[in-house]
Design a protein around this motif. Structure first.
Motif, mmCIF file in Angstrom:
data_model
loop_
_atom_site.group_PDB
_atom_site.id
_atom_site.type_symbol
_atom_site.label_atom_id
_atom_site.label_comp_id
_atom_site.label_asym_id
_atom_site.label_seq_id
_atom_site.Cartn_x
_atom_site.Cartn_y
_atom_site.Cartn_z
ATOM 1 N N HIS A 193 -13.321 -2.253 0.747
ATOM 2 C CA HIS A 193 -12.301 -1.229 1.045
ATOM 3 C C HIS A 193 -13.104 0.012 1.467
ATOM 4 O O HIS A 193 -13.234 0.973 0.705
ATOM 5 C CB HIS A 193 -11.443 -0.982 -0.194
ATOM 6 C CG HIS A 193 -10.200 -0.172 0.051
ATOM 7 N ND1 HIS A 193 -9.926 0.480 1.237
ATOM 8 C CD2 HIS A 193 -9.139 0.102 -0.773
ATOM 9 C CE1 HIS A 193 -8.764 1.107 1.129
ATOM 10 N NE2 HIS A 193 -8.271 0.890 -0.077
ATOM 11 N N SER A 227 0.845 -1.190 0.000
ATOM 12 C CA SER A 227 0.000 0.000 0.000
ATOM 13 C C SER A 227 0.883 1.243 0.000
ATOM 14 O O SER A 227 1.892 1.288 0.704
ATOM 15 C CB SER A 227 -0.890 0.017 1.250
ATOM 16 O OG SER A 227 -1.536 1.273 1.380
ATOM 17 N N THR A 228 0.495 2.232 -0.772
ATOM 18 C CA THR A 228 1.122 3.561 -0.660
ATOM 19 C C THR A 228 0.134 4.506 0.015
ATOM 20 O O THR A 228 0.385 5.048 1.098
ATOM 21 C CB THR A 228 1.503 4.103 -2.061
ATOM 22 O OG1 THR A 228 2.488 3.240 -2.618
ATOM 23 C CG2 THR A 228 2.068 5.521 -1.967
ATOM 24 N N ARG A 229 -1.035 4.696 -0.614
ATOM 25 C CA ARG A 229 -2.005 5.692 -0.163
ATOM 26 C C ARG A 229 -2.647 5.342 1.184
ATOM 27 O O ARG A 229 -2.690 6.174 2.109
ATOM 28 C CB ARG A 229 -3.136 5.847 -1.210
ATOM 29 C CG ARG A 229 -2.781 6.657 -2.406
ATOM 30 C CD ARG A 229 -3.474 6.117 -3.640
ATOM 31 N NE ARG A 229 -2.790 4.905 -4.047
ATOM 32 C CZ ARG A 229 -1.797 4.889 -4.924
ATOM 33 N NH1 ARG A 229 -1.485 5.978 -5.555
ATOM 34 N NH2 ARG A 229 -1.147 3.773 -5.204
ATOM 35 N N THR A 230 -3.179 4.127 1.300
ATOM 36 C CA THR A 230 -3.984 3.793 2.476
ATOM 37 C C THR A 230 -3.133 3.781 3.743
ATOM 38 O O THR A 230 -3.505 4.379 4.758
ATOM 39 C CB THR A 230 -4.680 2.429 2.279
ATOM 40 O OG1 THR A 230 -5.291 2.415 0.988
ATOM 41 C CG2 THR A 230 -5.728 2.189 3.337
ATOM 42 N N ARG A 245 -4.947 -4.602 6.506
ATOM 43 C CA ARG A 245 -5.154 -4.979 5.094
ATOM 44 C C ARG A 245 -4.677 -6.418 4.929
ATOM 45 O O ARG A 245 -3.596 -6.779 5.403
ATOM 46 C CB ARG A 245 -4.385 -4.055 4.159
ATOM 47 C CG ARG A 245 -4.391 -4.542 2.713
ATOM 48 C CD ARG A 245 -3.807 -3.553 1.756
ATOM 49 N NE ARG A 245 -4.717 -2.454 1.504
ATOM 50 C CZ ARG A 245 -4.530 -1.536 0.557
ATOM 51 N NH1 ARG A 245 -3.468 -1.597 -0.223
ATOM 52 N NH2 ARG A 245 -5.402 -0.547 0.383
ATOM 53 N N PRO A 305 -8.783 5.163 -7.931
ATOM 54 C CA PRO A 305 -8.313 4.999 -6.544
ATOM 55 C C PRO A 305 -6.792 4.894 -6.438
ATOM 56 O O PRO A 305 -6.243 5.070 -5.345
ATOM 57 C CB PRO A 305 -8.971 3.684 -6.101
ATOM 58 C CG PRO A 305 -9.193 2.925 -7.382
ATOM 59 C CD PRO A 305 -9.494 3.976 -8.427
#
Ligand code: CP
Length: 305
Positions: free
Chosen positions: A132, A52-55, A104, A259
């Protein structure tokens, strides 16, 4: 509620209350001094079994802006690599008395299973192709702030619907808020029986985009296609990649969303991704605000709060 495991159990007023809280969090995040004390003394652990980058980064920033002590569990360097199971890992962390676990996992249902075992609040940051929820909330916030409403809008969700937890959570949320939702993609990437979720199904992209207010693009999730037919990038882009010509079928000025992570030249053309109608960067900003709102809402139900 003690956990946020999906959009499915949320009512329309609960979703709207979270979006209102997120609007306040946007204002806080745009100030020079961003720090609040809502979660002071609380411990938040981010436990990501998938990349994951964003979350992950936005949950970390959100927790820190609300004053929590935030720990990012480095799963790749953890005893998971020595064969420790999800539940044993979670129970080990639970023994350290966190207040909130953000999880996650690649398996649908894994986060709900874990939530039944631990004492703290659990937030689903994406479980397999299931849900999500914070992505759907940030998408709704982005749409509401740009168009003033969700009710009555036509939203076309395009691409790999079959493997997408983002699509599933968005279909649920947008439906609860009164949008007309279309799913657009090749037959091989549409889940069987998706019509039962109250969506219109299109296998032709130009028809699916006609007069849409919002065009939401999805990544081809090749990592979930083991053994299945995978189209070439060039072939896929020709029929289902969003370029200016296909976008011209939507309502003039239609919002373009994704997203992330994006595969430019596969599901979206660079000129559209970076164009005037694109809200992709704004979605990232809304991600921090929505995660602040969710953490704040759960904090109200923490013991001794
Ligand atoms: N949209 C999204 O979930 O992005 P990441 O995988 O980078 O968190």
């Amino acid at each position: 509620q003690r956990h946020l495991l999906g959009i499915e159990p949320l009512s329309r007023p609960e979703i709207e209350a979270l979006l209102d809280l997120a609007d306040e969090a946007v204002a806080i995040s745009r100030q020079i001094e961003k720090k609040r004390s809502t979660l002071r003394g609380r411990t938040q652990i981010n436990l990501f079994f998938e990349a994951s980058t964003r979350t992950q980064s936005s949950f970390e920033l959100a927790g820190k802006r609300l004053g929590a002590d935030v720990m990012n569990m480095a799963v790749a360097a953890s005893s998971v690599k020595k064969g420790e199971t999800l539940i044993d890992t979670a129970m080990t962390l639970n023994a350290m008395r966190p207040d909130i676990l953000v999880v996650r996992h690649h398996a649908a249902g894994a986060v709900s299973l874990l939530a039944r075992k631990v004492d703290c609040s659990v937030i689903n940051a994406g479980d397999g192709a299931h849900e999500h929820p914070t992505q759907a909330l940030l998408d709704a916030l982005t749409i509401r702030r740009n168009l003033g409403r969700i009710e009555g809008l036509t939203v076309a969700i395009c691409g790999d619907i079959l493997h997408s937890r983002v699509a599933r959570s968005n279909i649920l949320l947008l439906g609860k808020l009164g949008a007309r939702v279309r799913v657009v993609g090749p037959s091989t990437l549409l889940p069987a029986g998706v019509e039962a979720m109250g969506v219109e199904v299109f296998r032709d992209m130009r028809a699916g985009l006609a007069d849409a207010d919002v065009v939401m693009m999805l990544r081809l999730q090749r990592e979930r296609m083991a053994g299945a037919f995978v189209p070439s990038a060039k072939e896929y882009f020709r029929f289902f990649g969003l370029d200016q010509e296909k976008l011209s079928r939507a309502r003039p000025g239609a919002l373009v969303m994704h997203p992330g992570p994006m595969n430019r030249g596969v599901e979206i053309d660079t000129a559209v991704a970076d164009g005037a109608q694109s809200l992709i960067r704004e979605q990232v900003e809304m991600g921090v605000a929505v995660r602040m709102a969710v953490l704040e809402a759960l904090a109200r139900n923490l013991p001794n709060a």
